[in-house]
Design a protein around this motif. Structure first.
Motif, PDB file in Angstrom:
ATOM      1  N   ARG A 124      14.941  13.036   8.811  1.00  8.40           N
ATOM      2  CA  ARG A 124      14.140  12.174   9.677  1.00  8.40           C
ATOM      3  C   ARG A 124      12.874  11.765   8.949  1.00  8.40           C
ATOM      4  N   LEU A 125      12.621  10.475   8.899  1.00 10.01           N
ATOM      5  CA  LEU A 125      11.405   9.956   8.284  1.00 10.01           C
ATOM      6  C   LEU A 125      10.349   9.791   9.361  1.00 10.01           C
ATOM      7  N   ASN A 126       9.105  10.155   9.024  1.00  8.36           N
ATOM      8  CA  ASN A 126       8.033  10.075  10.017  1.00  8.36           C
ATOM      9  C   ASN A 126       6.689   9.907   9.322  1.00  8.36           C
ATOM     10  N   ALA A 127       5.634  10.168  10.025  1.00  6.14           N
ATOM     11  CA  ALA A 127       4.284   9.962   9.500  1.00  6.14           C
ATOM     12  C   ALA A 127       3.990  10.824   8.278  1.00  6.14           C
ATOM     13  N   LYS A 128       4.748  11.878   8.061  1.00  5.23           N
ATOM     14  CA  LYS A 128       4.498  12.728   6.892  1.00  5.23           C
ATOM     15  C   LYS A 128       4.727  11.968   5.582  1.00  5.23           C
ATOM     16  N   GLU A 129       5.532  10.906   5.619  1.00  9.55           N
ATOM     17  CA  GLU A 129       5.725  10.084   4.418  1.00  9.55           C
ATOM     18  C   GLU A 129       4.379   9.467   4.014  1.00  9.55           C
ATOM     19  N   ASN A 130       3.605   9.021   4.994  1.00 10.30           N
ATOM     20  CA  ASN A 130       2.273   8.460   4.724  1.00 10.30           C
ATOM     21  C   ASN A 130       1.273   9.554   4.352  1.00 10.30           C
ATOM     22  N   ASP A 131       1.383  10.704   5.011  1.00 11.48           N
ATOM     23  CA  ASP A 131       0.499  11.830   4.698  1.00 11.48           C
ATOM     24  C   ASP A 131       0.692  12.270   3.248  1.00 11.48           C
ATOM     25  N   ASP A 132       1.934  12.194   2.770  1.00 13.77           N
ATOM     26  CA  ASP A 132       2.241  12.550   1.390  1.00 13.77           C
ATOM     27  C   ASP A 132       1.523  11.610   0.421  1.00 13.77           C
ATOM     28  N   ILE A 133       1.491  10.321   0.757  1.00 17.24           N
ATOM     29  CA  ILE A 133       0.777   9.340  -0.078  1.00 17.24           C
ATOM     30  C   ILE A 133      -0.715   9.681  -0.116  1.00 17.24           C
ATOM     31  N   THR A 134      -1.289   9.965   1.048  1.00 17.38           N
ATOM     32  CA  THR A 134      -2.713  10.295   1.128  1.00 17.38           C
ATOM     33  C   THR A 134      -3.030  11.540   0.298  1.00 17.38           C
ATOM     34  N   ALA A 135      -2.181  12.550   0.391  1.00 20.39           N
ATOM     35  CA  ALA A 135      -2.396  13.781  -0.372  1.00 20.39           C
ATOM     36  C   ALA A 135      -2.316  13.507  -1.874  1.00 20.39           C
ATOM     37  N   ASP A 184       0.813  -1.212   0.000  1.00 17.58           N
ATOM     38  CA  ASP A 184       0.000   0.000   0.000  1.00 17.58           C
ATOM     39  C   ASP A 184       0.847   1.264   0.000  1.00 17.58           C
ATOM     40  N   GLY A 185       2.157   1.122   0.057  1.00 16.36           N
ATOM     41  CA  GLY A 185       3.048   2.266  -0.031  1.00 16.36           C
ATOM     42  C   GLY A 185       3.141   3.093   1.223  1.00 16.36           C
ATOM     43  N   ARG A 186       2.690   2.564   2.331  1.00 14.08           N
ATOM     44  CA  ARG A 186       2.757   3.306   3.589  1.00 14.08           C
ATOM     45  C   ARG A 186       3.749   2.655   4.542  1.00 14.08           C
ATOM     46  N   LEU A 187       4.357   3.483   5.368  1.00 11.60           N
ATOM     47  CA  LEU A 187       5.270   2.994   6.391  1.00 11.60           C
ATOM     48  C   LEU A 187       4.455   2.637   7.632  1.00 11.60           C
ATOM     49  N   PRO A 188       4.830   1.578   8.362  1.00  8.39           N
ATOM     50  CA  PRO A 188       4.049   1.177   9.546  1.00  8.39           C
ATOM     51  C   PRO A 188       4.233   2.169  10.692  1.00  8.39           C
ATOM     52  N   LEU A 189       3.127   2.523  11.331  1.00  7.18           N
ATOM     53  CA  LEU A 189       3.155   3.484  12.441  1.00  7.18           C
ATOM     54  C   LEU A 189       2.663   2.808  13.712  1.00  7.18           C
ATOM     55  N   ASP A 190       3.230   3.233  14.849  1.00  3.28           N
ATOM     56  CA  ASP A 190       2.761   2.726  16.131  1.00  3.28           C
ATOM     57  C   ASP A 190       1.617   3.604  16.637  1.00  3.28           C
ATOM     58  N   SER A 191       1.163   3.368  17.850  1.00  3.03           N
ATOM     59  CA  SER A 191       0.013   4.100  18.402  1.00  3.03           C
ATOM     60  C   SER A 191       0.305   5.594  18.601  1.00  3.03           C
ATOM     61  N   LYS A 192       1.590   5.969  18.642  1.00  2.00           N
ATOM     62  CA  LYS A 192       1.961   7.377  18.805  1.00  2.00           C
ATOM     63  C   LYS A 192       2.313   8.029  17.467  1.00  2.00           C
ATOM     64  N   ASN A 193       1.987   7.346  16.364  1.00  2.00           N
ATOM     65  CA  ASN A 193       2.227   7.839  15.011  1.00  2.00           C
ATOM     66  C   ASN A 193       3.709   7.931  14.646  1.00  2.00           C
ATOM     67  N   ASN A 194       4.536   7.113  15.284  1.00  2.00           N
ATOM     68  CA  ASN A 194       5.949   7.025  14.939  1.00  2.00           C
ATOM     69  C   ASN A 194       6.169   5.778  14.088  1.00  2.00           C
ATOM     70  N   ILE A 195       7.105   5.860  13.148  1.00  2.00           N
ATOM     71  CA  ILE A 195       7.424   4.695  12.326  1.00  2.00           C
ATOM     72  C   ILE A 195       7.971   3.598  13.227  1.00  2.00           C
ATOM     73  N   SER A 196       7.463   2.383  13.043  1.00  2.00           N
ATOM     74  CA  SER A 196       7.866   1.273  13.898  1.00  2.00           C
ATOM     75  C   SER A 196       7.675  -0.054  13.176  1.00  2.00           C
ATOM     76  N   TYR A 197       8.771  -0.788  13.042  1.00  2.00           N
ATOM     77  CA  TYR A 197       8.751  -2.138  12.469  1.00  2.00           C
ATOM     78  C   TYR A 197       9.004  -3.096  13.623  1.00  2.00           C
ATOM     79  N   THR A 198       8.165  -4.108  13.782  1.00  2.00           N
ATOM     80  CA  THR A 198       8.336  -5.027  14.903  1.00  2.00           C
ATOM     81  C   THR A 198       8.300  -6.482  14.436  1.00  2.00           C
ATOM     82  N   ASP A 199       8.947  -7.312  15.226  1.00  2.00           N
ATOM     83  CA  ASP A 199       8.924  -8.745  14.998  1.00  2.00           C
ATOM     84  C   ASP A 199       9.273  -9.421  16.319  1.00  2.00           C
ATOM     85  N   SER A 200       8.932 -10.681  16.429  1.00  2.00           N
ATOM     86  CA  SER A 200       9.278 -11.440  17.634  1.00  2.00           C
ATOM     87  C   SER A 200       9.452 -12.897  17.252  1.00  2.00           C
TER      88      SER A 200
END
Length: 182
Positions: A122-133, A20-36
């Protein structure tokens, strides 16, 4: 053979998730990739495995590891990974690995796009906002020529984010393969 199958599944999951071209965001709208993972290893063995992976992946654990607390079971890594992106050649990231007996959790945060032409960004939620726009422009543009141009801009922005997603999910997959290998 089982490692090949695991790699194929991780690669397929990575490409499916990232489309979908979006970076994953956590609950605080910060980019976050997780695995366990739940390898059958003691806390000490996990610590050794993660350090060995860092050595293998980044060439020198001493340069990549910024914090190593064996008591708390946390290793923090700051390093760079190459990405396919129109503006950056690398992404600098922070990777935290928290571990205990038979379990680890990994989280990548704090991304900076790095290029030879300019200072890190710094990459942040604006990368996703750019896609939406850009999606909104495509939906509302009535001029065919301008709409086609807007579609190309949208595709390029999504491809850039997908390039970052692919690199970072593959990094987490590589960590998992290394830690889970017997």
């Amino acid at each position: 053979m089982k490692h090949l199958i695991l790699f194929a599944l991780l690669t397929a999951a990575t490409h499916t998730f990232a489309q979908d071209g979006r970076l994953p965001l956590d609950s605080k709208n910060n980019i976050s990739y997780t695995d366990s993972g739940q390898p059958k290893l003691s806390k000490t063995e996990l610590h050794q495995k993660v350090r060995a992976w860092v050595d293998k992946k980044f060439g020198n654990a001493e340069n990549a590891i910024t914090s190593d607390d064996t008591q708390a079971g946390i290793i923090l890594i700051t390093s760079y990974i190459p990405v396919i992106h129109s503006s950056y050649q690398y992404v600098r990231f922070d990777l935290g690995v928290q571990y205990k007996d038979n379990q680890y959790d990994a989280r990548i945060t704090t991304l900076d796009g790095v290029s030879a032409e300019h200072s890190p960004v710094r990459l942040n939620a604006k990368e996703n906002d750019d896609i939406t726009a850009k999606e909104q422009i495509v939906k509302t543009e009535s001029n065919r020529k301008k709409r086609k141009e807007a579609e190309l801009n949208l595709q390029a922005a999504k491809a850039d984010n997908d390039g970052i997603n692919t690199s970072l999910y593959n990094l987490l997959g590589d960590l998992k393969n290394y830690v889970m290998a017997e």
